[in-house]
Scaffold this motif. Structure first.
Motif, PDB file in Angstrom:
ATOM      1  N   SER A   1       1.033   7.743   5.955  1.00 54.71           N
ATOM      2  CA  SER A   1       0.950   8.547   7.177  1.00 54.71           C
ATOM      3  C   SER A   1       0.877   7.659   8.427  1.00 54.71           C
ATOM      4  O   SER A   1       0.503   6.481   8.362  1.00 54.71           O
ATOM      5  CB  SER A   1      -0.284   9.442   7.098  1.00 54.71           C
ATOM      6  OG  SER A   1      -1.430   8.639   6.926  1.00 54.71           O
TER       7      SER A   1
ATOM      8  N   PHE B   1       3.590  -1.085   4.053  1.00 53.86           N
ATOM      9  CA  PHE B   1       2.860   0.179   3.914  1.00 53.86           C
ATOM     10  C   PHE B   1       3.806   1.369   3.963  1.00 53.86           C
ATOM     11  O   PHE B   1       4.691   1.429   4.824  1.00 53.86           O
ATOM     12  CB  PHE B   1       1.845   0.294   5.062  1.00 53.86           C
ATOM     13  CG  PHE B   1       1.181   1.656   5.134  1.00 53.86           C
ATOM     14  CD1 PHE B   1       0.197   2.015   4.222  1.00 53.86           C
ATOM     15  CD2 PHE B   1       1.549   2.579   6.103  1.00 53.86           C
ATOM     16  CE1 PHE B   1      -0.414   3.266   4.285  1.00 53.86           C
ATOM     17  CE2 PHE B   1       0.943   3.830   6.173  1.00 53.86           C
ATOM     18  CZ  PHE B   1      -0.034   4.173   5.261  1.00 53.86           C
TER      19      PHE B   1
ATOM     20  N   PHE C   1      16.882   2.012   3.914  1.00 51.69           N
ATOM     21  CA  PHE C   1      16.063   3.220   4.040  1.00 51.69           C
ATOM     22  C   PHE C   1      14.895   2.919   4.970  1.00 51.69           C
ATOM     23  O   PHE C   1      14.117   2.000   4.728  1.00 51.69           O
ATOM     24  CB  PHE C   1      15.535   3.633   2.658  1.00 51.69           C
ATOM     25  CG  PHE C   1      14.713   4.893   2.687  1.00 51.69           C
ATOM     26  CD1 PHE C   1      15.299   6.125   2.439  1.00 51.69           C
ATOM     27  CD2 PHE C   1      13.355   4.861   2.993  1.00 51.69           C
ATOM     28  CE1 PHE C   1      14.554   7.304   2.483  1.00 51.69           C
ATOM     29  CE2 PHE C   1      12.603   6.031   3.039  1.00 51.69           C
ATOM     30  CZ  PHE C   1      13.202   7.248   2.791  1.00 51.69           C
TER      31      PHE C   1
ATOM     32  N   ALA D   1      -9.188   3.326   2.891  1.00 47.72           N
ATOM     33  CA  ALA D   1      -9.785   2.822   4.129  1.00 47.72           C
ATOM     34  C   ALA D   1     -10.462   1.471   3.893  1.00 47.72           C
ATOM     35  O   ALA D   1     -10.321   0.548   4.691  1.00 47.72           O
ATOM     36  CB  ALA D   1     -10.772   3.832   4.679  1.00 47.72           C
TER      37      ALA D   1
ATOM     38  N   GLY E   1       5.975   8.878   8.526  1.00 48.25           N
ATOM     39  CA  GLY E   1       6.323  10.286   8.337  1.00 48.25           C
ATOM     40  C   GLY E   1       7.685  10.688   8.901  1.00 48.25           C
ATOM     41  O   GLY E   1       8.408   9.875   9.483  1.00 48.25           O
ATOM     42  N   GLY E   2       8.019  11.954   8.719  1.00 51.70           N
ATOM     43  CA  GLY E   2       9.302  12.459   9.213  1.00 51.70           C
ATOM     44  C   GLY E   2       9.239  13.937   9.539  1.00 51.70           C
ATOM     45  O   GLY E   2       8.311  14.647   9.129  1.00 51.70           O
TER      46      GLY E   2
ATOM     47  N   ILE F   1       0.866  -1.189   0.000  1.00 51.95           N
ATOM     48  CA  ILE F   1       0.000   0.000   0.000  1.00 51.95           C
ATOM     49  C   ILE F   1       0.898   1.232   0.000  1.00 51.95           C
ATOM     50  O   ILE F   1       1.760   1.370   0.870  1.00 51.95           O
ATOM     51  CB  ILE F   1      -0.938  -0.013   1.229  1.00 51.95           C
ATOM     52  CG1 ILE F   1      -1.764  -1.304   1.227  1.00 51.95           C
ATOM     53  CG2 ILE F   1      -1.843   1.222   1.238  1.00 51.95           C
ATOM     54  CD1 ILE F   1      -2.681  -1.481   2.416  1.00 51.95           C
ATOM     55  N   THR F   2       0.705   2.098  -0.991  1.00 54.76           N
ATOM     56  CA  THR F   2       1.705   3.153  -1.215  1.00 54.76           C
ATOM     57  C   THR F   2       1.085   4.546  -1.362  1.00 54.76           C
ATOM     58  O   THR F   2      -0.083   4.677  -1.707  1.00 54.76           O
ATOM     59  CB  THR F   2       2.514   2.830  -2.497  1.00 54.76           C
ATOM     60  OG1 THR F   2       1.614   2.732  -3.603  1.00 54.76           O
ATOM     61  CG2 THR F   2       3.284   1.536  -2.356  1.00 54.76           C
TER      62      THR F   2
ATOM     63  N   GLN G   1      -3.638   2.194  11.976  1.00 54.97           N
ATOM     64  CA  GLN G   1      -4.902   1.491  11.670  1.00 54.97           C
ATOM     65  C   GLN G   1      -4.639   0.148  11.006  1.00 54.97           C
ATOM     66  O   GLN G   1      -5.253  -0.860  11.327  1.00 54.97           O
ATOM     67  CB  GLN G   1      -5.726   2.326  10.698  1.00 54.97           C
ATOM     68  CG  GLN G   1      -6.603   3.373  11.357  1.00 54.97           C
ATOM     69  CD  GLN G   1      -7.421   4.122  10.297  1.00 54.97           C
ATOM     70  OE1 GLN G   1      -7.934   3.541   9.360  1.00 54.97           O
ATOM     71  NE2 GLN G   1      -7.513   5.422  10.462  1.00 54.97           N
ATOM     72  N   LEU G   2      -3.711   0.162  10.051  1.00 51.93           N
ATOM     73  CA  LEU G   2      -3.390  -1.088   9.348  1.00 51.93           C
ATOM     74  C   LEU G   2      -2.809  -2.119  10.313  1.00 51.93           C
ATOM     75  O   LEU G   2      -3.121  -3.310  10.227  1.00 51.93           O
ATOM     76  CB  LEU G   2      -2.373  -0.813   8.231  1.00 51.93           C
ATOM     77  CG  LEU G   2      -2.932  -0.288   6.916  1.00 51.93           C
ATOM     78  CD1 LEU G   2      -1.806   0.143   5.996  1.00 51.93           C
ATOM     79  CD2 LEU G   2      -3.773  -1.365   6.232  1.00 51.93           C
TER      80      LEU G   2
ATOM     81  N   SER H   1       8.709   6.874  12.916  1.00 55.93           N
ATOM     82  CA  SER H   1       8.842   6.946  11.459  1.00 55.93           C
ATOM     83  C   SER H   1       8.737   5.567  10.822  1.00 55.93           C
ATOM     84  O   SER H   1       8.830   5.442   9.598  1.00 55.93           O
ATOM     85  CB  SER H   1      10.163   7.606  11.065  1.00 55.93           C
ATOM     86  OG  SER H   1      10.094   8.995  11.297  1.00 55.93           O
TER      87      SER H   1
ATOM     88  N   SER I   1      -1.811   4.741  -4.300  1.00 60.17           N
ATOM     89  CA  SER I   1      -2.669   5.847  -3.866  1.00 60.17           C
ATOM     90  C   SER I   1      -3.629   6.235  -4.985  1.00 60.17           C
ATOM     91  O   SER I   1      -3.244   6.288  -6.157  1.00 60.17           O
ATOM     92  CB  SER I   1      -1.798   7.044  -3.494  1.00 60.17           C
ATOM     93  OG  SER I   1      -2.614   8.189  -3.337  1.00 60.17           O
TER      94      SER I   1
HETATM   95  P1  NAD Z   1      -1.832   8.133   3.476  1.00 60.95           P
HETATM   96  O1  NAD Z   1      -1.492   7.406   4.725  1.00 60.95           O
HETATM   97  O2  NAD Z   1      -3.028   8.998   3.471  1.00 60.95           O
HETATM   98  O3  NAD Z   1      -2.060   7.099   2.271  1.00 60.95           O
HETATM   99  C1  NAD Z   1      -1.110   6.128   1.916  1.00 60.95           C
HETATM  100  C2  NAD Z   1      -1.826   4.943   1.299  1.00 60.95           C
HETATM  101  O4  NAD Z   1      -2.689   4.377   2.264  1.00 60.95           O
HETATM  102  C3  NAD Z   1      -2.698   5.305   0.098  1.00 60.95           C
HETATM  103  O5  NAD Z   1      -2.637   4.255  -0.835  1.00 60.95           O
HETATM  104  C4  NAD Z   1      -4.080   5.392   0.702  1.00 60.95           C
HETATM  105  O6  NAD Z   1      -5.106   5.135  -0.210  1.00 60.95           O
HETATM  106  C5  NAD Z   1      -4.013   4.312   1.748  1.00 60.95           C
HETATM  107  N1  NAD Z   1      -4.953   4.503   2.863  1.00 60.95           N
HETATM  108  C6  NAD Z   1      -5.557   5.645   3.255  1.00 60.95           C
HETATM  109  N2  NAD Z   1      -6.345   5.414   4.338  1.00 60.95           N
HETATM  110  C7  NAD Z   1      -6.219   4.101   4.619  1.00 60.95           C
HETATM  111  C8  NAD Z   1      -6.743   3.246   5.630  1.00 60.95           C
HETATM  112  N3  NAD Z   1      -7.574   3.704   6.561  1.00 60.95           N
HETATM  113  N4  NAD Z   1      -6.365   1.947   5.627  1.00 60.95           N
HETATM  114  C9  NAD Z   1      -5.502   1.490   4.715  1.00 60.95           C
HETATM  115  N5  NAD Z   1      -4.960   2.227   3.727  1.00 60.95           N
HETATM  116  C10 NAD Z   1      -5.326   3.522   3.685  1.00 60.95           C
HETATM  117  O7  NAD Z   1      -0.516   8.926   3.067  1.00 60.95           O
HETATM  118  P2  NAD Z   1      -0.303   9.871   1.828  1.00 60.95           P
HETATM  119  O8  NAD Z   1      -0.990  11.168   2.084  1.00 60.95           O
HETATM  120  O9  NAD Z   1      -0.611   9.140   0.573  1.00 60.95           O
HETATM  121  O10 NAD Z   1       1.295  10.078   1.882  1.00 60.95           O
HETATM  122  C11 NAD Z   1       1.911  11.004   2.693  1.00 60.95           C
HETATM  123  C12 NAD Z   1       2.537  10.337   3.903  1.00 60.95           C
HETATM  124  O11 NAD Z   1       3.409   9.299   3.497  1.00 60.95           O
HETATM  125  C13 NAD Z   1       3.410  11.290   4.706  1.00 60.95           C
HETATM  126  O12 NAD Z   1       3.180  11.121   6.075  1.00 60.95           O
HETATM  127  C14 NAD Z   1       4.821  10.855   4.348  1.00 60.95           C
HETATM  128  O13 NAD Z   1       5.803  11.164   5.298  1.00 60.95           O
HETATM  129  C15 NAD Z   1       4.646   9.399   4.206  1.00 60.95           C
HETATM  130  N6  NAD Z   1       5.741   8.847   3.423  1.00 60.95           N
HETATM  131  C16 NAD Z   1       6.674   8.093   4.064  1.00 60.95           C
HETATM  132  C17 NAD Z   1       7.748   7.579   3.357  1.00 60.95           C
HETATM  133  C18 NAD Z   1       8.777   6.708   4.027  1.00 60.95           C
HETATM  134  O14 NAD Z   1       9.462   5.983   3.319  1.00 60.95           O
HETATM  135  N7  NAD Z   1       8.930   6.744   5.323  1.00 60.95           N
HETATM  136  C19 NAD Z   1       7.854   7.826   1.996  1.00 60.95           C
HETATM  137  C20 NAD Z   1       6.890   8.604   1.374  1.00 60.95           C
HETATM  138  C21 NAD Z   1       5.826   9.102   2.102  1.00 60.95           C
END
Ligand code: NAD
Length: 480
Positions: free
Chosen positions: A230, A227, A450, A210, A253-254, A149-150, A236-237, A456, A178
């Motif tokens: 955020s 995953f 990474f 979700a 996040g970071g 999940i990305t 939740q997952l 985080s 996403s």
């Molecule tokens: P997000 O958590 O809203 O969504 C990420 C993925 O989860 C999407 O595919 C989304 O559809 C899915 N999702 C949303 N709600 C869900 C739920 N309730 N259950 C399961 N899946 C669900 O994050 P975003 O807005 O797409 O991305 C931004 C976040 O990602 C930031 O916090 C950023 O720091 C983080 N991020 C982390 C890294 C890392 O490697 N640490 C890399 C890139 C982004």
């Protein structure tokens, strides 16, 4: 851009594009640079997720037993086709999430996926799947069916840094990208289809996070969830996955600190720090969002930062000179604006930028590159991940205080140290509680582990570490 526009109305399941039924919801994809609809995608429901999991489960045993050579050949095919599709991928990313085409999508966002496939191939060539320990053999085996999940911010990078190692070690996959970046994911499915990934090994569904996430995480046929996204969703997952005791790997996040030591070249360090923060409109998990500056040099740092921001080329991602595009989607834009407003009420000094859209760019989701100074690390803008073009300058008085501020965060993804002395910079790096530390502007290394400390996350991706994520360990005792 796509082999067929029909693919956006379909799901890639069991080696074929399956047209979405009338019951499936549709979602518009909005171009963040001008608010126009650039296309529509179909959203998978429970039945499609179920079919994808079933296909992946059926495909796993055979794929897990393929030889290293067979999987090397597959990765070779994928790299060749990916290279041919680079232009499509770059255009898709710029359209779906607004990264500037020439400054980011072409040179980095699109090829990042290719680099992860190439890295996976190089690691697979020599990876030790067996080792002997006396009369015991330790065998590394693919963990099984993986739900990936990305997020949308580095869409192809995030997809491939999971897909490449999972395929390389012999796992089968259900990918949910996403909904904000469905175009690049669709092209990836087209590439894997053309490369001859065996039926059912790779499945891809667009859909609401979700709904699909909960189903994928709780299904007992899924062995692992990987995953990136955020923290709230990561938690939740994890809860949804708990009752079936599956591995959950989290990349979250970071709020990374950039420590500018008193012996650093201030002009260079601040310039680089600001540019790196504003790149991708600040929507990078490892963005150096807290710049720690010696208190005596704060005023000079502010002036340098303001000058760099004033020169940044904001605009249409498809215009060649654009360096910074829009924020990727409305919810993210609103969140960034809310946090900028909060910074102003919290008492941070606004050096440049601020609320609202830049003049002439009102149609898109553009934010002004914003710098706050005299930020107290206890302020919300220093604690929450803003995920937008917003930099906090935080003054410090001595090195111990700087390190304490850097470590005073729930996050621990990355860190940055700038110093005239490489040795001094390294000594500081060893005191930071983060998964990586970049010394003096060092760029990313796709072969290095990474991932994050603290909240985080708990996983490690990229290179050899990425393989470990998708492997189980078996001990065979009594070998002769
Ligand atoms: P997000 O958590 O809203 O969504 C990420 C993925 O989860 C999407 O595919 C989304 O559809 C899915 N999702 C949303 N709600 C869900 C739920 N309730 N259950 C399961 N899946 C669900 O994050 P975003 O807005 O797409 O991305 C931004 C976040 O990602 C930031 O916090 C950023 O720091 C983080 N991020 C982390 C890294 C890392 O490697 N640490 C890399 C890139 C982004």
């Amino acid at each position: 851009m796509f082999e067929s526009d029909q693919h956006l109305q379909s799901f890639y399941i069991d080696g074929e594009w399956r047209q979405a039924s009338d019951q499936c919801l549709r979602q518009a994809v909005i171009n963040p640079a001008n608010g126009e609809v650039s296309g529509y995608i179909a959203l998978a429901g429970e039945a499609e997720v179920d079919a994808a999991i079933e296909a992946a489960q059926r495909a796993f045993p055979l794929f897990a037993s393929t030889s290293r050579e067979q999987r090397l050949e597959l990765l070779e095919n994928i790299c060749r086709i990916y290279e041919r599709r680079l232009d499509d991928i770059a255009a898709a990313i710029s359209l779906e999430m607004g990264a500037p085409l020439e400054a980011l999508s072409r040179p980095l966002q699109a090829p990042a996926g290719l680099w992860h496939f190439q890295t996976a191939k190089a690691v697979l060539e020599n990876f030790a799947f067996q080792r002997r320990q006396g009369s015991t053999e330790v065998v590394r085996e693919p963990i099984g069916v993986c739900a990936l999940i990305t997020p949308w911010n580095w869409p192809m990078n995030q997809l491939v840094c999971k897909v490449a190692p999972a395929l390389a070690v012999g796992c089968s996959i259900v990918l949910k990208p996403s909904q904000n970046s469905p175009y690049s994911a669709t092209i990836l499915a087209e590439i894997l289809d053309e490369a001859g990934v065996p039926r059912g090994v790779f499945n891809m569904l667009n859909g609401q996070g979700a709904k699909l996430g909960e189903q994928l995480a709780s299904d007992p046929r899924i062995d692992m969830v990987s995953f990136t996204g955020s923290n709230g969703v990561g938690a939740q997952l994890s809860r949804a996955a708990a009752s079936t005791i599956k591995r959950v790997s989290l990349e979250l996040g970071g709020k990374s600190a950039n420590l500018i030591l008193d012996d650093a070249d201030l002009e260079q360090a601040v310039t680089q720090g600001v540019r790196s923060m504003m790149s991708n409109s600040g929507q990078t998990c490892i963005a150096p969002s807290r710049m720690l500056v010696p208190a005596t040099q704060l005023e000079r740092a502010e002036a340098i930062a303001a000058a760099v921001c004033a020169e940044l080329g904001l605009g249409d991602p498809f215009v060649g000179s654009t360096e910074v595009g829009p924020i990727a989607h409305q919810r993210q834009f609103d969140s960034v604006q809310r946090l900028i407003a909060l910074g102003m009420t919290e008492g941070a000094r606004l050096v440049c930028g601020g609320l609202g859209k830049p003049q002439g760019l009102e149609r898109g989701l553009f934010c002004k590159p914003t710098v706050f100074s005299a930020v107290d690390n206890r302020m919300t803008i220093a604690r929450e991940e803003i995920f937008g073009p917003v930099l906090c300058l935080i003054p410090y008085h001595d090195l111990d205080e700087a390190i304490a501020i850097a470590n005073d965060s729930i996050y621990g993804l990355s860190g940055y140290v700038q110093s005239a002395s490489a040795e001094r910079a390294r000594a500081v790096a060893l005191r930071l509680r983060t998964g990586s530390v970049h010394l003096n502007g060092a760029s990313i290394d796709l072969t290095a582990p990474f991932g994050g400390y603290k909240q985080s996350g708990n996983g490690r991706e990229w290179g050899e570490a990425g393989f470990e994520e998708f492997l189980e360990t078996k001990a065979i005792l009594g070998c002769i």
